[in-house]
Design a protein around this motif. Structure first.
Motif, PDB file in Angstrom:
ATOM      1  N   THR A  17     -31.749   4.245  29.331  1.00 28.82           N
ATOM      2  CA  THR A  17     -33.057   3.685  29.677  1.00 28.82           C
ATOM      3  C   THR A  17     -34.129   4.724  29.362  1.00 28.82           C
ATOM      4  OG1 THR A  17     -32.912   4.424  31.981  1.00 28.82           O
ATOM      5  CG2 THR A  17     -32.135   2.192  31.489  1.00 28.82           C
ATOM      6  N   LEU A  18     -35.350   4.233  29.193  1.00 26.06           N
ATOM      7  CA  LEU A  18     -36.456   5.102  28.795  1.00 26.06           C
ATOM      8  C   LEU A  18     -37.235   5.629  29.991  1.00 26.06           C
ATOM      9  CD1 LEU A  18     -37.600   3.108  25.657  1.00 26.06           C
ATOM     10  CD2 LEU A  18     -36.535   5.374  25.678  1.00 26.06           C
ATOM     11  N   ASP A  19     -36.544   5.767  31.110  1.00 33.26           N
ATOM     12  CA  ASP A  19     -37.174   6.397  32.275  1.00 33.26           C
ATOM     13  C   ASP A  19     -37.475   7.860  31.994  1.00 33.26           C
ATOM     14  OD1 ASP A  19     -36.431   4.517  35.034  1.00 33.26           O
ATOM     15  OD2 ASP A  19     -35.389   4.101  33.163  1.00 33.26           O
ATOM     16  N   TYR A  20     -36.682   8.468  31.108  1.00 35.73           N
ATOM     17  CA  TYR A  20     -36.791   9.900  30.835  1.00 35.73           C
ATOM     18  C   TYR A  20     -36.891  10.143  29.327  1.00 35.73           C
ATOM     19  CZ  TYR A  20     -35.403  10.378  35.706  1.00 35.73           C
ATOM     20  OH  TYR A  20     -35.353  10.287  37.083  1.00 35.73           O
ATOM     21  N   LYS A  21     -37.062  11.387  28.971  1.00 29.44           N
ATOM     22  CA  LYS A  21     -37.136  11.805  27.570  1.00 29.44           C
ATOM     23  C   LYS A  21     -35.858  11.399  26.834  1.00 29.44           C
ATOM     24  CE  LYS A  21     -38.445  16.064  27.212  1.00 29.44           C
ATOM     25  NZ  LYS A  21     -39.824  16.078  26.687  1.00 29.44           N
ATOM     26  N   ILE A  22     -35.987  10.969  25.568  1.00 30.69           N
ATOM     27  CA  ILE A  22     -34.799  10.592  24.812  1.00 30.69           C
ATOM     28  C   ILE A  22     -33.930  11.835  24.599  1.00 30.69           C
ATOM     29  CG2 ILE A  22     -35.992   8.650  23.715  1.00 30.69           C
ATOM     30  CD1 ILE A  22     -36.100  10.251  21.150  1.00 30.69           C
ATOM     31  N   PRO A  23     -32.592  11.678  24.642  1.00 30.09           N
ATOM     32  CA  PRO A  23     -31.702  12.843  24.674  1.00 30.09           C
ATOM     33  C   PRO A  23     -31.275  13.344  23.299  1.00 30.09           C
ATOM     34  CG  PRO A  23     -30.428  10.877  25.069  1.00 30.09           C
ATOM     35  CD  PRO A  23     -31.860  10.421  24.887  1.00 30.09           C
ATOM     36  N   HIS A  24     -32.072  13.087  22.271  1.00 32.02           N
ATOM     37  CA  HIS A  24     -31.704  13.506  20.918  1.00 32.02           C
ATOM     38  C   HIS A  24     -32.973  13.630  20.090  1.00 32.02           C
ATOM     39  CE1 HIS A  24     -32.487   9.378  19.549  1.00 32.02           C
ATOM     40  NE2 HIS A  24     -31.856   8.984  20.640  1.00 32.02           N
ATOM     41  N   GLU A  25     -32.837  14.186  18.905  1.00 25.99           N
ATOM     42  CA  GLU A  25     -33.966  14.320  18.004  1.00 25.99           C
ATOM     43  C   GLU A  25     -34.468  12.950  17.564  1.00 25.99           C
ATOM     44  OE1 GLU A  25     -34.740  15.807  13.393  1.00 25.99           O
ATOM     45  OE2 GLU A  25     -32.871  16.328  14.420  1.00 25.99           O
ATOM     46  N   CYS A  26     -35.782  12.813  17.447  1.00 26.51           N
ATOM     47  CA  CYS A  26     -36.386  11.577  16.935  1.00 26.51           C
ATOM     48  C   CYS A  26     -36.696  11.772  15.461  1.00 26.51           C
ATOM     49  CB  CYS A  26     -37.662  11.230  17.711  1.00 26.51           C
ATOM     50  SG  CYS A  26     -38.560   9.811  17.024  1.00 26.51           S
ATOM     51  N   ARG A  27     -35.825  11.291  14.579  1.00 29.85           N
ATOM     52  CA  ARG A  27     -35.993  11.490  13.148  1.00 29.85           C
ATOM     53  C   ARG A  27     -37.217  10.747  12.613  1.00 29.85           C
ATOM     54  NH1 ARG A  27     -31.748  13.269   9.738  1.00 29.85           N
ATOM     55  NH2 ARG A  27     -31.013  15.226  10.618  1.00 29.85           N
ATOM     56  N   ALA A  28     -37.506   9.559  13.185  1.00 31.76           N
ATOM     57  CA  ALA A  28     -38.616   8.761  12.675  1.00 31.76           C
ATOM     58  C   ALA A  28     -39.960   9.401  12.984  1.00 31.76           C
ATOM     59  CB  ALA A  28     -38.566   7.353  13.267  1.00 31.76           C
ATOM     60  N   GLY A  29     -40.031  10.192  14.048  1.00 34.82           N
ATOM     61  CA  GLY A  29     -41.288  10.814  14.438  1.00 34.82           C
ATOM     62  C   GLY A  29     -42.236   9.889  15.168  1.00 34.82           C
ATOM     63  N   THR A  30     -41.796   8.666  15.480  1.00 33.81           N
ATOM     64  CA  THR A  30     -42.677   7.697  16.136  1.00 33.81           C
ATOM     65  C   THR A  30     -42.033   7.111  17.393  1.00 33.81           C
ATOM     66  OG1 THR A  30     -41.860   5.915  14.697  1.00 33.81           O
ATOM     67  CG2 THR A  30     -43.858   7.075  13.989  1.00 33.81           C
ATOM     68  N   CYS A  31     -41.171   7.885  18.036  1.00 37.32           N
ATOM     69  CA  CYS A  31     -40.504   7.420  19.254  1.00 37.32           C
ATOM     70  C   CYS A  31     -41.473   7.459  20.432  1.00 37.32           C
ATOM     71  CB  CYS A  31     -39.287   8.294  19.550  1.00 37.32           C
ATOM     72  SG  CYS A  31     -38.031   8.239  18.251  1.00 37.32           S
ATOM     73  N   PRO A  32     -41.153   6.754  21.522  1.00 35.41           N
ATOM     74  CA  PRO A  32     -42.030   6.800  22.694  1.00 35.41           C
ATOM     75  C   PRO A  32     -42.067   8.196  23.297  1.00 35.41           C
ATOM     76  CG  PRO A  32     -39.965   5.698  23.223  1.00 35.41           C
ATOM     77  CD  PRO A  32     -39.977   5.889  21.735  1.00 35.41           C
ATOM     78  N   THR A  33     -43.211   8.540  23.854  1.00 38.48           N
ATOM     79  CA  THR A  33     -43.381   9.884  24.432  1.00 38.48           C
ATOM     80  C   THR A  33     -43.702   9.822  25.916  1.00 38.48           C
ATOM     81  OG1 THR A  33     -45.714   9.879  23.801  1.00 38.48           O
ATOM     82  CG2 THR A  33     -44.149  10.875  22.241  1.00 38.48           C
ATOM     83  N   LYS A  34     -43.630   8.645  26.521  1.00 36.66           N
ATOM     84  CA  LYS A  34     -43.833   8.518  27.953  1.00 36.66           C
ATOM     85  C   LYS A  34     -42.710   7.680  28.540  1.00 36.66           C
ATOM     86  CE  LYS A  34     -46.666   5.351  29.460  1.00 36.66           C
ATOM     87  NZ  LYS A  34     -47.857   4.531  29.792  1.00 36.66           N
ATOM     88  N   SER A  35     -42.675   7.593  29.841  1.00 34.43           N
ATOM     89  CA  SER A  35     -41.613   6.859  30.519  1.00 34.43           C
ATOM     90  C   SER A  35     -41.910   5.360  30.528  1.00 34.43           C
ATOM     91  CB  SER A  35     -41.480   7.370  31.958  1.00 34.43           C
ATOM     92  OG  SER A  35     -40.594   6.568  32.706  1.00 34.43           O
ATOM     93  N   PHE A  36     -40.867   4.564  30.209  1.00 29.65           N
ATOM     94  CA  PHE A  36     -40.921   3.111  30.352  1.00 29.65           C
ATOM     95  C   PHE A  36     -39.733   2.714  31.217  1.00 29.65           C
ATOM     96  CE2 PHE A  36     -43.315   3.973  26.527  1.00 29.65           C
ATOM     97  CZ  PHE A  36     -44.428   3.151  26.681  1.00 29.65           C
ATOM     98  N   GLN A  37     -39.959   2.636  32.496  1.00 30.77           N
ATOM     99  CA  GLN A  37     -38.870   2.510  33.460  1.00 30.77           C
ATOM    100  C   GLN A  37     -38.110   1.202  33.272  1.00 30.77           C
ATOM    101  OE1 GLN A  37     -40.303   3.151  37.440  1.00 30.77           O
ATOM    102  NE2 GLN A  37     -40.946   5.256  37.019  1.00 30.77           N
ATOM    103  N   GLY A  38     -36.791   1.339  33.184  1.00 32.96           N
ATOM    104  CA  GLY A  38     -35.921   0.179  33.110  1.00 32.96           C
ATOM    105  C   GLY A  38     -35.796  -0.448  31.745  1.00 32.96           C
ATOM    106  N   VAL A  39     -36.564   0.006  30.735  1.00 28.45           N
ATOM    107  CA  VAL A  39     -36.432  -0.504  29.375  1.00 28.45           C
ATOM    108  C   VAL A  39     -35.288   0.242  28.686  1.00 28.45           C
ATOM    109  CG1 VAL A  39     -37.543  -0.762  27.126  1.00 28.45           C
ATOM    110  CG2 VAL A  39     -38.865  -1.143  29.220  1.00 28.45           C
ATOM    111  N   TRP A  40     -34.342  -0.485  28.163  1.00 28.43           N
ATOM    112  CA  TRP A  40     -33.186   0.130  27.528  1.00 28.43           C
ATOM    113  C   TRP A  40     -33.464   0.420  26.053  1.00 28.43           C
ATOM    114  CZ3 TRP A  40     -28.454   1.535  29.599  1.00 28.43           C
ATOM    115  CH2 TRP A  40     -28.202   1.137  30.914  1.00 28.43           C
ATOM    116  N   GLU A  41     -32.938   1.526  25.588  1.00 28.35           N
ATOM    117  CA  GLU A  41     -32.898   1.839  24.157  1.00 28.35           C
ATOM    118  C   GLU A  41     -31.434   1.841  23.719  1.00 28.35           C
ATOM    119  OE1 GLU A  41     -33.653   2.335  20.386  1.00 28.35           O
ATOM    120  OE2 GLU A  41     -35.255   2.096  21.858  1.00 28.35           O
ATOM    121  N   VAL A  42     -31.129   1.046  22.698  1.00 27.78           N
ATOM    122  CA  VAL A  42     -29.785   1.005  22.114  1.00 27.78           C
ATOM    123  C   VAL A  42     -29.901   1.679  20.753  1.00 27.78           C
ATOM    124  CG1 VAL A  42     -27.830  -0.470  21.511  1.00 27.78           C
ATOM    125  CG2 VAL A  42     -29.408  -1.170  23.332  1.00 27.78           C
TER     126      VAL A  42
END
Length: 485
Positions: free
Chosen positions: A286-311
């Motif tokens: 979930t996007l409650d916290y910082k993503i746990p890997h490098e963002c290759r695209a450079g356009t990943c979210p930079t804030k918390s979105f509670q309860g929204v899942w990233e697959v």
């Protein structure tokens, strides 16, 4: 350990990863264009148009160009970055001039706090590799996520039907399932309705697949993303409540803006963020916290979105790096392999998941994978091989996330209700005689009207549905979308 059959591509020796230029196979060298191609600076890995021929393109992997040829009769489209039909291909190179981002690149999300982030509403781990519920790998079902991007039509529907043949079932006897991220142009909505009726998950891509959407504003994302959801509701009879996932065009997430739209309009998950090649694959989070890997695209979210899942889309690769590495399987350079070699490549890639932390093995495809019989046959061999293994399940993304919110071990999974196939509420079956609508359409930024075809069980609209007019009424800007509460 089985013998490696790979003949080219980078490999690992005692001294580390060797240079791609030094070990490029003889066949690949012979195919290299006479004019030296240089990967565009600062644009990362991906497919790029050949400046000489529209039937050829280059896949850049770690700044090294591998020459690739479109299948017979197809041409490389430098906008969609795929091989397509001649009348649809926009031959390149086409200069890209994305709008500058007005969003400050400040990372407002904090690092994962496992003691605070608890299922079913939150899931994270420090490096993204932890199994939900802290299950042992042998007790964890290995989920395979078959995902397909783009329009569904005569170019691919029969191929998809063969993948999901009546003889292919999960261990509980239910048919294997997949997830389709639909883009609008050239889509046959009667076929989409049939896929949904058979229990496959339908998600959204966008209406136009426009380049540079990652740098656009909230209203643009709403028009593209919610617009295609409304088109699916109206022309494929799929409830809004059943469309809960999306994928950004070209795996270019829309920074915080896209995820604000997801949150506001009731989506459960996104599947747009690519993961670089890692020894141990990443689980959804979930996007409650910082993503746990490098963002290759450079356009990943930079804030918390509670309860929204990233697959996320873990990179596909084998130890030798034969074929490079890729988020979409059709972006790896496997077109010179026979079906057995394609199968062995997929098997080795899959075993990194199955023999380690059992993260869901996502297999993302575009139509062009199925236009080469060697790739299609190798993939079918892999599907049948995977089904022969203990505790392997082909499920939709929503089914996978449902399991993650309440993990069940091996002894309970055969009777797990969300993965059963009885008493499911699906849309009605497709029509035997759908309406085939020839509709006037003037593409944006042109003064030329063309004809687009739309197939649906519903009545034909007045105009080809587009951004701002999802029902095709002919009234531009008619749609007004209100965020769900």
């Amino acid at each position: 350990m089985r013998t490696k059959r790979w003949r080219g591509g980078p490999r690992r020796d005692g001294g580390g990863l060797t240079s791609r230029g030094d070990i490029l196979s003889d066949k690949a060298k012979r195919e290299t264009s006479s004019e030296e191609f240089t990967c565009p600076e600062g644009q990362g890995n991906g497919n790029f148009a050949d400046p000489v021929s529209c039937k050829r393109f280059y896949q850049c992997v770690d700044n090294y160009p591998y020459v690739n040829r479109c299948p017979s009769g197809l041409y490389f489209d430098d906008i969609s970055k795929l091989c397509t039909f001649k009348n649809e291909a926009r031959c390149g190179p086409i200069p890209a001039t994305p709008a500058p981002s007005t969003e400050p690149p400040v990372d407002l999300a904090t690092k994962c706090e496992p003691s605070v982030c608890a299922l079913p509403y939150c899931f994270c781990s420090r490096d993204g590799t932890r199994i939900p519920g802290n299950l042992d790998p042998d007790d964890t079902p290995q989920m395979i996520l078959l995902t397909f991007d783009g329009a569904v039509n005569l170019n691919n529907f029969e191929h998809y039907k063969r993948v999901f043949s009546d003889t292919r079932n999960n261990p509980n006897g239910c048919p294997i399932k997949g997830t389709f991220f639909i883009s609008h142009e050239y889509c046959d909505y009667n076929m989409v309705q049939q896929l949904a009726h058979e229990g496959h998950e339908i998600g959204t891509e966008t209406i136009s697949l426009q380049q540079g959407l990652q740098d656009k504003g909230y209203e643009e994302w709403v028009g593209e993303m919610i617009g295609v959801r409304e088109i699916l509701k109206h022309f494929a009879n799929i409830s809004r409540n059943d469309i809960v996932g999306m994928r950004a065009p070209f795996l270019k997430p829309g920074r915080n803006t896209q995820f604000a739209v997801l949150e506001d309009f009731g989506y459960i998950y996104d599947s747009s963020i690519g993961v670089p090649p890692l020894k141990v694959p990443i689980w959804p989070y979930t996007l409650d916290y910082k993503i746990p890997h490098e963002c290759r695209a450079g356009t990943c979210p930079t804030k918390s979105f509670q309860g929204v899942w990233e697959v996320p889309l873990n990179a596909h690769y084998v130890e030798s790096y034969e074929g490079g590495h890729c988020p979409y399987l059709d972006q790896c350079v496997l077109h010179n392999h026979d079906p057995q070699e394609v199968f062995e490549w997929l098997k080795e890639d899959f075993e990194r998941y199955y023999k380690q932390n059992r993260a869901p093995y996502m297999m993302p495809f575009h139509t062009n994978w199925f236009q080469l019989k060697e790739l299609e046959q190798g993939f079918h061999k892999f599907v049948d091989y995977a089904r022969s293994l203990p505790n392997v399940w082909f499920v939709t993304i929503t089914q996978a996330l449902t399991w993650m919110t309440e993990p069940k071990g091996y002894k309970d999974i055969n009777n797990y209700p969300p993965w059963k196939c009885d008493k499911q509420s699906y849309p009605p079956p497709a029509c035997n005689l759908p309406n085939k609508c020839a509709l006037s359409f003037k593409p944006p930024d042109t003064n030329i009207s063309t004809t687009r075809y739309l197939t649906t069980c519903r009545d034909c609209p007045n105009k080809y549905p587009w951004i701002g007019d999802s029902e095709g009424t002919g009234i531009a800007g008619r749609d007004v979308y209100t965020p769900e509460t």
